[in-house]
Structures are given as C-alpha cells and as structure tokens.
Design a protein around this motif. Structure first.
Motif, short mmCIF file in Angstrom:
data_model
loop_
_atom_site.label_atom_id
_atom_site.label_comp_id
_atom_site.label_asym_id
_atom_site.label_seq_id
_atom_site.Cartn_x
_atom_site.Cartn_y
_atom_site.Cartn_z
N GLN A 5 0.67 -1.21 -0.10
CA GLN A 5 -0.30 -0.02 -0.37
C GLN A 5 0.87 1.20 0.54
O GLN A 5 1.98 1.61 0.78
CB GLN A 5 -0.87 -0.06 1.36
N ILE A 6 -0.13 2.64 -0.83
CA ILE A 6 1.15 3.45 -0.64
C ILE A 6 0.24 5.01 0.25
O ILE A 6 -1.00 5.09 -0.52
CB ILE A 6 1.22 4.24 -1.90
N GLY A 44 -6.46 3.08 -0.70
CA GLY A 44 -5.59 2.37 0.17
C GLY A 44 -6.36 1.86 2.00
O GLY A 44 -5.31 1.08 2.55
N SER A 45 -6.69 2.42 2.22
CA SER A 45 -7.72 2.34 3.62
C SER A 45 -8.80 1.31 3.63
O SER A 45 -9.41 0.39 5.12
CB SER A 45 -8.16 3.29 3.87
N ALA A 46 -8.74 0.79 2.76
CA ALA A 46 -9.53 -0.42 2.57
C ALA A 46 -8.69 -1.29 1.46
O ALA A 46 -10.16 -2.11 1.09
CB ALA A 46 -11.15 0.06 2.18
N LEU A 47 -8.12 -1.77 1.76
CA LEU A 47 -7.11 -2.86 0.42
C LEU A 47 -6.61 -3.44 1.20
O LEU A 47 -6.10 -4.05 2.27
CB LEU A 47 -6.03 -1.76 -0.36
N ASN A 48 -6.59 -5.32 0.06
CA ASN A 48 -6.45 -6.28 0.51
C ASN A 48 -5.49 -6.62 -0.65
O ASN A 48 -5.45 -6.41 -2.19
CB ASN A 48 -7.36 -7.35 1.43
N HIS A 332 -3.43 16.77 -13.69
CA HIS A 332 -3.06 16.02 -12.71
C HIS A 332 -1.88 15.20 -12.90
O HIS A 332 -2.54 14.75 -13.73
CB HIS A 332 -3.74 15.75 -11.45
N PRO A 333 -0.89 15.25 -12.62
CA PRO A 333 -0.23 14.08 -12.25
C PRO A 333 -1.45 12.35 -11.79
O PRO A 333 -1.83 12.37 -11.43
CB PRO A 333 0.75 13.98 -11.27
N VAL A 334 -1.07 11.58 -13.01
CA VAL A 334 -1.78 9.95 -12.92
C VAL A 334 -1.20 9.96 -11.04
O VAL A 334 -0.13 9.85 -10.52
CB VAL A 334 -1.18 8.92 -12.89
N ALA A 335 -2.24 9.65 -10.28
CA ALA A 335 -2.19 8.68 -9.01
C ALA A 335 -1.90 7.96 -8.72
O ALA A 335 -2.68 6.73 -9.74
CB ALA A 335 -3.44 10.05 -7.96
N VAL A 336 -1.06 6.82 -7.98
CA VAL A 336 -0.66 5.29 -7.65
C VAL A 336 -0.52 5.84 -6.28
O VAL A 336 -0.83 6.04 -5.26
CB VAL A 336 0.96 5.31 -7.95
N TRP A 337 -1.97 4.21 -6.04
CA TRP A 337 -2.68 3.77 -4.98
C TRP A 337 -1.77 2.77 -4.51
O TRP A 337 -2.21 2.56 -3.24
CB TRP A 337 -3.46 3.83 -5.15
N ALA A 338 -1.65 2.06 -5.28
CA ALA A 338 -0.47 0.47 -4.32
C ALA A 338 0.24 -0.24 -5.55
O ALA A 338 -0.16 0.03 -7.15
CB ALA A 338 -1.65 -0.14 -4.07
N GLU A 339 1.12 -0.81 -5.33
CA GLU A 339 1.83 -1.68 -5.72
C GLU A 339 1.28 -3.46 -5.68
O GLU A 339 1.77 -3.43 -4.27
CB GLU A 339 2.99 -1.42 -5.35
N GLY A 343 -0.08 -5.30 -11.18
CA GLY A 343 0.58 -3.48 -11.13
C GLY A 343 0.64 -2.87 -10.28
O GLY A 343 0.02 -2.96 -8.84
N LEU A 344 1.20 -1.35 -10.98
CA LEU A 344 0.29 -0.43 -9.75
C LEU A 344 -1.07 -0.01 -10.20
O LEU A 344 -1.46 0.22 -11.65
CB LEU A 344 1.11 1.18 -10.58
N LEU A 345 -1.51 0.08 -9.00
CA LEU A 345 -2.84 0.40 -9.11
C LEU A 345 -3.23 2.32 -9.66
O LEU A 345 -2.67 2.39 -8.42
CB LEU A 345 -3.76 0.06 -7.93
N VAL A 346 -3.68 2.18 -9.73
CA VAL A 346 -3.58 3.54 -10.82
C VAL A 346 -5.28 4.38 -10.58
O VAL A 346 -6.38 3.04 -11.10
CB VAL A 346 -2.70 4.56 -11.65
N SER A 347 -5.50 5.39 -11.12
CA SER A 347 -6.72 5.91 -11.62
C SER A 347 -6.86 7.12 -12.11
O SER A 347 -6.45 7.58 -12.70
CB SER A 347 -6.95 6.98 -9.64
#
Length: 396
Positions: A5-6, A44-48, A332-339, A343-347
C-alpha cells in the motif's frame, strides 16, 4: 503475493440501537508496534490482496452503496446477496455511507451523526470483510470521520479534541489513552520505523515546526525542528522521511534517529516557481516511493497544473512522469495507490453528465467527473505509456 500500500501523507443482520459512546477509563497497554500503518484516504484504507472496498453512488436518487473492486474479475460489484435487488434504496443491505477502513477481517464505516440528543457524534458501522454484511452500529466520539487514523491491526488510533483515543475494532469500545495529547485534533503524518510521526508546533515558539515521534507511553519526542514554511514534507517510506527545502529545492532524507542527508538538488532546475512568500512549488503528493523512485509533484508556472517528477533514490537523478489525469478543470499527475501483483493500481477520471433537482424544483443537468481504477506496469508508468488495464465501474 505482492501487495504494498502507498500511503497518501483515504447486510441483513439487525442493527443494534445507537447509544451514547462508551469510553473506558482504565489505562490501556502500549500500542503494539509490529503492524502499525496509516489509514490514508483512498483505496489504500480498505485494500487487501484481492481488491479494495469502496462506497460509491450507483444511482442519482439512491443512497451510496458498499462495493468491492475485484482485481481478478477486473470489476466492481455491490456487496449484496438479495435476489433481484436494485441497489437504489436504503432497503438494500449494502446501503452505506462515510469513510471506510479495513482492519483485519472487519470493515469500519464512519459518518457524522447529528440525530441524537447527545450532540454531534460519529456513527460507526462494523461490517464483515467477507461479504459486507452489517454486524452492528453504534455512536462513538465526534471526529473519527474527519481525521486520518492509524492502526496496529486490532484497533484504530486518532487524536480527537486533543486527546489520543483508541477504538477497539472487535467491540467498538473507545479508550482515552492520553488527555491533552495535542492542543487540537490532527492526523499523524505516518509511521516512521516502529513509531508514529506527528507534525506539531514548538510550545514556546509557534513559528517553529516540530516533527515528533510518539513513544510507548504516548509521549512525544522531538525529532526535527524547522522554521514554519521552510520545508515541504514529501513522503514517508518505511523508516525514511523525505522533504524539500522551500528556499533551494534540495530534497533531504531523514530517519527516526534525527539524522538527515541530501538526496538530490536536481529540482532546483525544474520550474521552481517563486510565490509571494517563498520558493514553495514542491507539494506533498501522498507520500509515494514507487519501484525505488520518489515521486514529487511540482506546480507549473501557471499555478493551475503540476508535473510529477521521479527521483532515483540511488543516483539522485530526476526525470518527468508524463502521464496525466484530467479532472476538476485541469490536468493532474496520475495517482498511484498501491503496488500489486497485477501492477500499479492507478486512477483515471472521465467526464459524465449528471442530473439533479434545482432550487426551483426543476431538473438541472451538469458536467462532473467520476473516478475509474485500473493497472499500469511500472515500466509503462515511468515511460509515459498509457497502457491502462481499467476495471469496470458501477459508479455513476
């Protein structure tokens, strides 16, 4: 399974009746240090490892619903097992609102509650992380829904009304650990090593900013001191804190022992925009180190857009991350939420038309944004290749 989680410096059972918040007064044991993590806003607050939970609006007139984004299925589903349910009213067991956190096998949903004679409190829903069903509901202290708490794997911790408070996930019982912990409610910066890091001010000199570590007895130990406005905090990554000097643009790294060293001065040549007060265009962007590179968001000269730069932590070299996400009127720059292993979880955001009822009783149509989630490989992210693998979304 790879999952990192990032941090961003984000039911059919019968409800139990709401009551005034229960608070224990006996001293609690010291916070276990092995599983400390900040529950930052976002996925990231509710990620598994399988995906993440989210509260989303699925219809313009209906309530928000508890959903799950499944990484294997690459899509979002409503956590409701009622046959033929349309998920558009409070009768749906997935009807849910507020901020959600995942701690162990329990989901916590928190929203402000002003319907009781006790005053303003937070409504706490405990739900099963297996199927989203509601376990119980109660009232707890006001403010939980508006701070960023941290967890040790069994409880939430936050500073509420200046007091340090523990919320037991299994029972919903609150314990005040330390009165007058801080002068006001605020969120911690994150976890540095095995301790919680807080941003405070010097008691005798309000112009001095102090970064403090919380000890096992809930006391604060000063770590770094800066003049107000002299630094931009960038990132907390495991046992290292990164910040930028607002006068020079030099990025520094510090540890929990109070030692620091420069990482790079490359930002001094990348659009370091002077404002009326200071050289302060580097801004916090969620505390992100991705694939060994520190991501830094730098405001452009128009002050309306920004560019993400990747600082190689081994060499200090810097390069732009070209991918952008257009929302709220500009890029905006692409947000990365987790690795993750996917792959990278992005929005990404897309423009949608919404309809609502205006003050005159008529319907008003307006343009808005909705958030979509997907994956990028680290190689595509840093090379600026928009090879997104987006998940299907139910949100409107």
């Amino acid at each position: 399974m790879k999952l990192r989680q990032i941090a961003v410096l984000t039911a059919l059972t019968l409800l139990t009746g709401c009551a005034a918040p229960a608070q224990a007064t006996d001293p609690a044991p010291a916070v276990p240090q092995s599983e400390l993590r900040l529950l930052a806003p976002g996925p990231g607050s509710a990620l598994n490892e399988q995906g993440f939970f989210a509260v989303d609006t699925l219809s313009e007139e209906g309530p928000s619903m508890l959903t799950f984004y499944d990484f294997e299925e690459m899509g979002q589903r409503v956590l409701c097992d009622v046959p033929d349910c349309t998920h558009d009213s409070d009768a749906c067991p997935a009807a849910c609102s507020g901020t959600i956190y995942l701690v162990g096998d329990t989901l916590l949903a928190m929203t402000a509650d002003t319907s009781t004679p006790y005053g303003h409190y937070t409504r706490l829903e405990r739900r099963s992380a297996q199927d989203g069903r509601l376990l119980d509901q109660r009232l707890v202290l006001d403010g939980w829904q508006s701070v960023t708490p941290y967890t040790d794997g069994s409880a939430l911790y936050a500073c509420l009304n200046g007091d340090l408070v523990r919320l037991d996930v299994s029972t919903g019982l609150e314990t005040v650990l330390k009165r007058r912990f801080l002068t006001e409610s605020r969120s911690p910066l994150g976890i540095l090593g095995d301790r919680v890091l807080w941003d405070t001010t010097e008691t005798d000199d309000p112009s001095t900013r102090v970064l403090s570590l919380m000890q096992d007895d809930y006391s604060l130990q000063p770590l770094f001191r800066f003049a107000q406005g002299s630094v931009k905090l960038l990132c907390l990554e495991q046992d290292t804190l990164y910040w930028a000097d607002t006068k020079t643009g030099i990025v520094y790294a510090g540890n929990s022992s109070g030692e620091s060293q420069p990482v790079t001065d490359a930002l001094t040549s990348y659009r370091w925009v002077r404002t009326e007060d200071d050289w302060s265009s580097v801004q916090s962007w969620g505390g992100q180190v991705v694939d060994g590179k520190l991501l830094v968001d730098v405001t452009e000269p128009d002050l309306l857009s920004s560019t993400c730069y990747a600082v190689d932590l081994s060499s200090g070299e810097i390069s732009p991350c070209p991918l952008t996400d257009y929302w709220n009127g500009y890029s905006h720059p692409v947000a990365v939420w987790a690795e993750t292993e996917h792959g990278l979880l992005v929005s990404q955001h897309e423009r949608v038309m919404r309809t609502t009822m205006g003050q005159d009783g008529g319907f008003v149509t307006y343009e808005s944004d909705r958030t979509l989630y997907g994956f990028l490989t680290p190689e595509d992210f840093f090379a600026g290749r928009p090879e997104y693998r987006m998940m299907t979304s139910l949100s409107i």
